[in-house]
Design an enzyme around this catalytic site. Structure first.
Site, PDB file in Angstrom:
ATOM      1  N   ARG A  43       0.808  -1.227   0.000  1.00  0.00           N
ATOM      2  CA  ARG A  43       0.000   0.000   0.000  1.00  0.00           C
ATOM      3  C   ARG A  43       0.839   1.274   0.000  1.00  0.00           C
ATOM      4  NH1 ARG A  43      -1.777   2.596   3.966  1.00  0.00           N
ATOM      5  NH2 ARG A  43      -1.600   0.831   5.385  1.00  0.00           N
ATOM      6  N   TYR A  97     -16.251   9.078 -19.556  1.00  0.00           N
ATOM      7  CA  TYR A  97     -16.519   7.697 -19.149  1.00  0.00           C
ATOM      8  C   TYR A  97     -17.562   7.701 -18.027  1.00  0.00           C
ATOM      9  CZ  TYR A  97     -15.901   3.185 -16.947  1.00  0.00           C
ATOM     10  OH  TYR A  97     -16.137   1.956 -16.385  1.00  0.00           O
ATOM     11  N   ASP A 168      -7.679  11.262 -19.256  1.00  0.00           N
ATOM     12  CA  ASP A 168      -7.864   9.815 -19.278  1.00  0.00           C
ATOM     13  C   ASP A 168      -7.422   9.348 -20.669  1.00  0.00           C
ATOM     14  OD1 ASP A 168      -8.880   7.230 -19.567  1.00  0.00           O
ATOM     15  OD2 ASP A 168     -10.620   7.643 -18.290  1.00  0.00           O
ATOM     16  N   LYS A 193      -8.072  -2.190 -19.888  1.00  0.00           N
ATOM     17  CA  LYS A 193      -8.368  -2.171 -21.324  1.00  0.00           C
ATOM     18  C   LYS A 193      -7.103  -2.499 -22.127  1.00  0.00           C
ATOM     19  CE  LYS A 193     -12.169  -0.814 -19.428  1.00  0.00           C
ATOM     20  NZ  LYS A 193     -12.551   0.568 -19.255  1.00  0.00           N
TER      21      LYS A 193
END
Ligand SMILES: *Cc1c(COP(=O)(O)O)cnc(C)c1O
Length: 376
Positions: A43, A97, A168, A193
């Site tokens: 993390r 999006y 993006d 993607k």
């Protein structure tokens, strides 16, 4: 190095113990910290597998630093929350999006963050600026109409206003567009993607300067959303062939777009590579390839979207994109189902609009499949 070479050789973590040429999968969540500069922890976004693939992505996008997330939305939301606080204002492109749009419209008000949705034109972004604007957020090409905004114009406007620009870059991928070289501050990706490319992993990425990355890391540390070692490894392996895949996918999309334009049963084709596309000239200026996403409208007198998809034999109905296999969906009942029919109609998303994510198959087989499905 050219981008194809970076795909293979940038980043990575050679194994000094065995001489193995691939990055080993480091499964540890606990690392010895005595006599070391930094505590390594998943993390903290600094494990060897995270670093190995982050360096590759950073090289591909022309940034200084990259951070990997477990999904595209984790990357996008973390970036927004790193630079926007109560009292701030953001200018957000209105064609966005769906998940990003939902995040903004359902959470910003509660957080005290003001925002303006601006139409897809640099001058509309400029008009929406206020003295409190901290972030300008854009996406190009857009989903599902493949509209284009001038990246360089937007980054110029932002620099004058002292705002940070975020883009993006999922649809183009760094193979077809590198926004940092056009003045953008922060690039985000849904790595689910094209970066992953095989429809088998979920990830997100942020690429930016070292300075901005430090600020994003601080927020990310609190929000989590880090990626595990196994998925990092899969992503690193996928990126080796990113250029090869996306270049072929882009080439196939161009061939299919040209073909569909001449099909009498198709009333409209949206692809930035077509000369009649409204964004063609800007796309030509800012993209190295026109991408592998396109959309088209089937003559509603012939058949509806669902019937068409059921008649396809090779092309897979599916809502995601960017895989080596060609997939198709109808935005009216999927990505844009929550948009009212009137608004859909106004922005050009008809019930018979099909969005195609073009894969690496032979284009003749893909064209053949579409043609047989339309033949009644
Ligand atoms: C899929 C997608 C996202 C969200 O990514 P997830 O990995 O699903 O969280 C963001 N932007 C674009 C353009 C996308 O296609």
């Amino acid at each position: 190095m050219k981008i194809e070479t970076k795909c293979v050789h940038a980043g990575g973590y050679s194994d000094p113990l065995t001489g193995g040429i691939n990055t080993p999968i480091f499964t540890s969540t606990v690392y010895d910290y005595i006599d070391r500069d930094a505590t390594v922890y998943p993390r903290y976004f600094n494990t060897p597998n995270q670093e190995a693939v982050a360096q590759k992505l950073s090289a591909l996008e022309g940034g200084e630093s990259a951070i990997l997330f477990s999904s595209g939305m984790a990357a996008i939301s973390t970036v927004m929350l790193s630079f926007l606080k109560a009292g701030d204002h953001a200018v957000i492109q209105d064609e966005l999006y769906g998940g990003t749009h939902a995040f903004i419209t359902s959470h910003f008000e509660d957080l005290g963050i003001a925002y303006s949705l601006a139409a897809l034109k640099a001058e509309k972004i400029a008009e929406a600026l206020t003295p409190k604007t901290r972030v300008i957020y854009i996406e190009t090409p857009t989903n599902p109409l493949l509209n284009i905004i001038d990246i360089q114009e937007v980054s110029g406007i932002a620099k004058n206003a002292g705002a940070i620009t975020v883009i993006d870059n999922t649809f183009a991928s760094p193979i077809n567009q590198t926004p940092i070289t056009l003045g953008i501050d922060i690039v985000t990706h849904s790595g689910t993607k094209y970066l992953g490319g095989h429809s088998d992993l979920s990830c997100g990425a942020v690429i930016t300067s070292a300075q901005l990355a430090e600020r994003i890391r601080k927020t990310a540390l609190s929000l989590g959303g880090n990626m595990n070692a196994q998925t990092c490894y899969l992503l690193e392996r996928s990126l080796m062939t990113l250029a090869l895949r996306v270049e072929r996918q882009t080439q196939n999309a161009g061939v299919i777009a040209d073909h569909l334009e001449n099909n009498p049963n198709i009333s409209r084709v949206n692809y930035p590579g077509l000369k009649n596309h409204p964004g063609h000239d800007i796309a030509k200026k800012q993209m190295t390839g026109f991408g592998a996403m396109l959309s088209f409208e089937i003559d509603p007198g012939l058949m509806n979207a669902k019937t068409f998809m059921k008649r396809l034999k090779l092309i897979k109905p599916g809502v995601s994109l960017g895989g080596v296999e060609t997939s198709i969906c109808d935005p009216a009942t999927t990505s844009h189902a929550k948009v009212s029919p009137e608004v859909r109609k106004r922005i050009g998303i008809s019930d018979n609009l099909m969005r195609l994510s073009v894969g690496i198959e032979h284009p003749d087989d893909l064209i053949g499949d579409i043609e047989q499905a339309l033949l009644i």
